[in-house]
Design an enzyme around this catalytic site. Structure first.
Site: not given
Ligand code: NAD
Ligand code: ZN
Length: 245
Positions: A105, A107, A122, A153, A192, A218
């Site tokens: 994440n 965030d 990331h 800069c 995921s 899931e």
């Molecule tokens: P993804 O969006 O691909 O998958 C999210 C996963 O979380 C899914 O498998 C879903 O089933 C599960 N999920 C959803 N709600 C849930 C809950 N309440 N409890 C448990 N599981 C839950 O996310 P990813 O695998 O992190 O990959 C996406 C890429 O996108 C990452 O590399 C990330 O850097 C970026 N991203 C980051 C953010 C963030 O910072 N919050 C948000 C979106 C995407």
């Molecule tokens: Zn700079």
């Protein structure tokens, strides 16, 4: 769907005696804080998919478009607060001898919750990096609707995140691999498990002999081989697991 109590208990028992614990989190852990996941609802922006915007090519073609998207995403995240799942990992860190949190994440909610040893593999949506001088720094206050300039800069800034097609910082990734290879228990929460190399860290832990526990709404590609798969909301399952119930 509620996870089975016996499965939670199995995982909690392993967690209680583990000396080294690693946790891999993805967007799902922040979903209950109101941060949209890429693959859930709210992933689309102005009819663009994230994979079309979070790339070096997209930024080279149209930096203003990419910054507008990050500006929008920053706005969505700015008022979000850590949820009970983030808090449970802070409690777990206080208890485990050796604890590493690896998050995909961007965030910033894990550090905000108080997690100390947190590898943001990331990057962070609150960081910027200069295309000219290479400096990287935190910048929360910019009006990023227009492409911003480096405070050192004047060069063009890019978001301080790792884009699709880019390599992870080798030092940060090295620490993550080390933690995955040396932990006795790994928790894989709300990912995921399709974005590599981060997703592969769960398999790294398994191959090194760790007990791997997945928490997700899931089934994922990892579900077939993890030791325990707990289906449910991270904010509900994780506090129960860490509390040992
Ligand atoms: P993804 O969006 O691909 O998958 C999210 C996963 O979380 C899914 O498998 C879903 O089933 C599960 N999920 C959803 N709600 C849930 C809950 N309440 N409890 C448990 N599981 C839950 O996310 P990813 O695998 O992190 O990959 C996406 C890429 O996108 C990452 O590399 C990330 O850097 C970026 N991203 C980051 C953010 C963030 O910072 N919050 C948000 C979106 C995407
Ligand atoms: Zn700079």
């Amino acid at each position: 769907m509620e996870p089975q109590p016996s499965q939670i208990q199995r995982a909690a028992e392993r967690l209680a005696v583990a000396d080294a614990v690693a946790v891999l989190t993805g967007a799902g852990i922040s979903a209950e804080s109101g941060v949209p996941t890429f693959r859930g609802q709210g992933g689309l922006w102005e009819n663009h998919r994230p994979e079309e915007l979070a790339t070096p090519a997209a930024f080279a073609r149209d930096p203003a478009l990419v910054w507008r998207w990050y500006h929008w995403r920053r706005g969505l995240i700015a008022d979000c607060r850590p949820n009970p799942a983030h808090a449970a990992l802070v409690d777990l860190e206080a208890r485990a001898h050796n604890f590493t949190l690896i998050t995909q994440n961007v965030d910033g909610l894990h550090p905000l919750a108080g997690s100390g040893n947190c590898l943001e593999v990331h990057g962070s949506i609150w960081a910027v990096q200069c295309m000219a001088c290479g400096r990287r720094y935190e910048e929360r206050s910019l009006d990023l609707a227009a492409p911003p300039a480096c405070k050192w800069c004047g060069g063009l800034l890019r978001p301080g995140v790792v884009w699709f097609g880019e390599s992870l910082d080798p030092v940060v990734l090295g620490r993550a691999v080390e933690a995955a290879s040396s932990c006795q228990v790994m928790l894989v929460v709300g990912t995921s498990a399709v974005v590599h190399p981060a997703a592969g860290l769960a398999m790294t832990a398994k191959e090194a002999g760790a007990f791997v526990v997945e928490i997700n709404l899931e089934p994922t590609p990892n579900s077939a081989w993890v030791d325990v798969s707990l289906m449910g909301k991270a904010g509900e399952v994780l506090p129960g697991l860490v509390g040992g119930s």
